[in-house]
Design a protein around this motif. Structure first.
Motif, PDB file in Angstrom:
ATOM      1  N   GLN A  12       0.847  -1.199   0.000  1.00 12.20           N
ATOM      2  CA  GLN A  12       0.000   0.000   0.000  1.00 12.20           C
ATOM      3  C   GLN A  12       0.875   1.239   0.000  1.00 12.20           C
ATOM      4  O   GLN A  12       1.774   1.371   0.829  1.00 12.20           O
ATOM      5  N   VAL A  13       0.638   2.126  -0.956  1.00  8.87           N
ATOM      6  CA  VAL A  13       1.395   3.367  -1.076  1.00  8.87           C
ATOM      7  C   VAL A  13       0.415   4.538  -1.038  1.00  8.87           C
ATOM      8  O   VAL A  13      -0.604   4.530  -1.739  1.00  8.87           O
ATOM      9  N   ILE A  14       0.728   5.539  -0.207  1.00 13.81           N
ATOM     10  CA  ILE A  14      -0.120   6.734  -0.090  1.00 13.81           C
ATOM     11  C   ILE A  14       0.667   7.930  -0.606  1.00 13.81           C
ATOM     12  O   ILE A  14       1.769   8.211  -0.130  1.00 13.81           O
ATOM     13  N   CYS A  15       0.109   8.618  -1.582  1.00 13.87           N
ATOM     14  CA  CYS A  15       0.769   9.798  -2.137  1.00 13.87           C
ATOM     15  C   CYS A  15       0.771  10.919  -1.093  1.00 13.87           C
ATOM     16  O   CYS A  15      -0.295  11.276  -0.564  1.00 13.87           O
ATOM     17  N   PRO A  16       1.932  11.499  -0.768  1.00 14.13           N
ATOM     18  CA  PRO A  16       1.982  12.560   0.251  1.00 14.13           C
ATOM     19  C   PRO A  16       1.354  13.873  -0.218  1.00 14.13           C
ATOM     20  O   PRO A  16       1.097  14.751   0.597  1.00 14.13           O
ATOM     21  N   VAL A  17       1.100  14.009  -1.530  1.00 10.36           N
ATOM     22  CA  VAL A  17       0.539  15.255  -2.060  1.00 10.36           C
ATOM     23  C   VAL A  17      -0.983  15.169  -2.151  1.00 10.36           C
ATOM     24  O   VAL A  17      -1.715  15.952  -1.545  1.00 10.36           O
ATOM     25  N   CYS A  18      -1.465  14.176  -2.921  1.00 15.72           N
ATOM     26  CA  CYS A  18      -2.912  14.071  -3.134  1.00 15.72           C
ATOM     27  C   CYS A  18      -3.577  13.053  -2.223  1.00 15.72           C
ATOM     28  O   CYS A  18      -4.802  12.900  -2.249  1.00 15.72           O
ATOM     29  N   GLU A  19      -2.759  12.317  -1.448  1.00 17.40           N
ATOM     30  CA  GLU A  19      -3.239  11.305  -0.506  1.00 17.40           C
ATOM     31  C   GLU A  19      -3.989  10.162  -1.188  1.00 17.40           C
ATOM     32  O   GLU A  19      -4.785   9.466  -0.569  1.00 17.40           O
ATOM     33  N   LYS A  20      -3.704   9.936  -2.473  1.00 23.54           N
ATOM     34  CA  LYS A  20      -4.297   8.796  -3.159  1.00 23.54           C
ATOM     35  C   LYS A  20      -3.658   7.507  -2.648  1.00 23.54           C
ATOM     36  O   LYS A  20      -2.444   7.424  -2.485  1.00 23.54           O
ATOM     37  N   VAL A  21      -4.485   6.510  -2.404  1.00 21.83           N
ATOM     38  CA  VAL A  21      -4.010   5.222  -1.905  1.00 21.83           C
ATOM     39  C   VAL A  21      -3.926   4.231  -3.066  1.00 21.83           C
ATOM     40  O   VAL A  21      -4.904   4.017  -3.782  1.00 21.83           O
ATOM     41  N   SER A  22      -2.740   3.652  -3.258  1.00 21.54           N
ATOM     42  CA  SER A  22      -2.534   2.654  -4.307  1.00 21.54           C
ATOM     43  C   SER A  22      -2.232   1.312  -3.655  1.00 21.54           C
ATOM     44  O   SER A  22      -1.305   1.199  -2.854  1.00 21.54           O
TER      45      SER A  22
END
Length: 439
Positions: free
Chosen positions: A318-328
């Motif tokens: 699980q990766v969370i974008c620090p900018v848009c907070e999108k969870v992949s």
């Protein structure tokens, strides 16, 4: 069948055992000194010439027998076959039969050879010739070929409780095979013969079914064979043909071997005959169960076998974008996973104490594996009768202090080869590690 040069043993050391009707000759040269060293790609004919020369015999009066683990396994009659192709192993014995006065050795002479090896022989049966009319006698030969179960036709008492012969430095392979053999559903799939219905000899990612057949034969020997000691020689030879990194008899990583064997077994019985192109599944907020189901469905379009059904799982990342907070979220199949050993139990830490007066003493400290440097300092202080607050610990590397340890430093982070020094600073200290040294 010739073995490609790049798949052959680099050096094969073979010890000669001479058997002749000339009893004095046999007794004098029964175990003929230094082993012969030949490349695994050399022909059996080359071995016969070298053996005759080493024993000062006429080549025409010599024939060779595979005498692996001091048991007769068959005549080496194909002079054009390579030593690898003849299934010879580094360090094994080769029986050299000598024709004396026009006659080959008699069966009764086998007892003399057996006595030289502490009675380890398997008995003296007929050997397999070029005509292929007979086969070795004795339990070892039966086990080698996956022979009878026991005298009554049932399962032997030692079923599964067998040792694997060491073929050199092959304990890494034996431990892996014993571990896989303990996975009952996987073992039974091969010992029952069910795997044969799903053999995929056309799969270029596998071994054309060779490793699966060899593994199945070995499992049958371990669980239904007559002997409590089994040789994995045939499995080792097949393995070396398809994984040159495991050729020879050096130590290797057991987990690396396990990964290769499990993958190869999977490919050998892969139900997918032609692998299609499949795009990866991209999750977009679905529950984990839905993602896992989709990933496995796509994966099985290319990789589908009883092996993967039994020993496969999914890693979730699980990766969370620090900018848009999108969870992949992604899930990837795996067949094995490395886990750290538990910290339970005790360990011994060796340390050198330097007292305030300059004297030194070597200490052996028995500590909980899950402990800290504080526990080490307390144990050391108790051993030498010093107040606990007067000691500091550090690691010495190349005769210099490499770093100081804080009391909270975990013992699990110490290696057995580290040089640990304890210093008596002469007074109680409230320890604060120097900033340059770090923890």
């Amino acid at each position: 069948v010739a073995t490609p040069a790049h798949l052959s043993q680099l050096v094969m050391r073979l010890r000669l055992v001479l058997l002749s009707r000339d009893e004095q000759l046999t007794q004098r040269r029964a175990d003929a000194g230094e082993p012969l060293e030949l490349d695994g790609a050399e022909a059996v004919g080359t071995l016969r010439r070298a053996a005759a020369e080493a024993l000062a015999l006429e080549e025409a009066d010599v024939r060779l027998v595979d005498y692996f683990q001091e048991r007769r396994h068959g005549a080496l009659s194909d002079m054009s076959a390579t030593l690898d192709g003849a299934r010879l192993c580094d360090g094994q014995h080769v029986l050299v039969e000598h024709m004396h006065s026009g006659e080959w050795p008699e069966a009764e002479q086998a007892e003399e050879i057996d006595d030289l090896f502490g009675g380890a022989g398997a008995g003296w049966g007929a050997i397999e010739t070029a005509a292929g009319s007979s086969s070795p006698a004795g339990s070892a030969a039966a086990a080698e070929e996956g022979g009878p179960l026991d005298g009554s036709g049932g399962v032997p008492e030692h079923s599964g409780k067998v040792g694997l012969s060491n073929l050199g430095n092959t304990c890494f392979m034996a431990s892996m095979l014993q571990s896989l053999a303990a996975v009952a559903p996987l073992r039974e799939y091969f010992t029952s013969g069910a795997y044969e219905r799903e053999l995929n000899a056309e799969n270029r990612d596998g071994t054309q079914g060779q490793l699966a057949r060899s593994y199945a034969a070995l499992m049958r020997q371990m669980w239904f064979g007559p002997s409590s000691v089994v040789s994995p020689r045939e499995f080792k030879l097949v393995l070396g043909r398809h994984a040159p990194q495991f050729l020879g008899y050096s130590q290797h990583d057991s987990h690396e071997l396990c990964n290769f064997v499990v993958d190869a077994l999977h490919e050998d019985v892969n139900r997918v005959r032609k692998k299609p192109y499949v795009e990866n599944f991209e999750a977009s907020g679905e529950p984990d169960g839905t993602i896992a189901k989709q990933v496995l469905q796509r994966h099985r379009q290319r990789e589908d076998s009883q092996v993967s059904d039994l020993v496969q799982g999914l890693f979730k990342s699980q990766v969370i974008c620090p900018v848009c907070e999108k969870v992949s979220i992604t899930m990837d199949p795996y067949k094995s996973i490395s886990l750290p050993l538990g910290a339970a139990g005790m360990r011994v830490v060796h340390a050198t104490l330097r007292r305030a007066d300059g004297s030194m003493r070597r200490l052996s400290l028995s500590l909980e594996r899950s402990g800290t440097i504080e526990a080490l300092l307390s144990e050391a202080a108790d051993q030498v009768g010093l107040p606990r607050g007067r000691l500091v610990a550090c690691e010495v590397f190349e005769h210099k202090v490499h770093k100081f340890f804080t009391p909270s430093h975990e013992l699990e982070r110490l290696y057995n080869g580290d040089f640990i020094f304890l210093y008596d600073v002469g007074e109680d200290v409230d320890f604060c590690a120097p900033s340059a040294a770090g923890d």
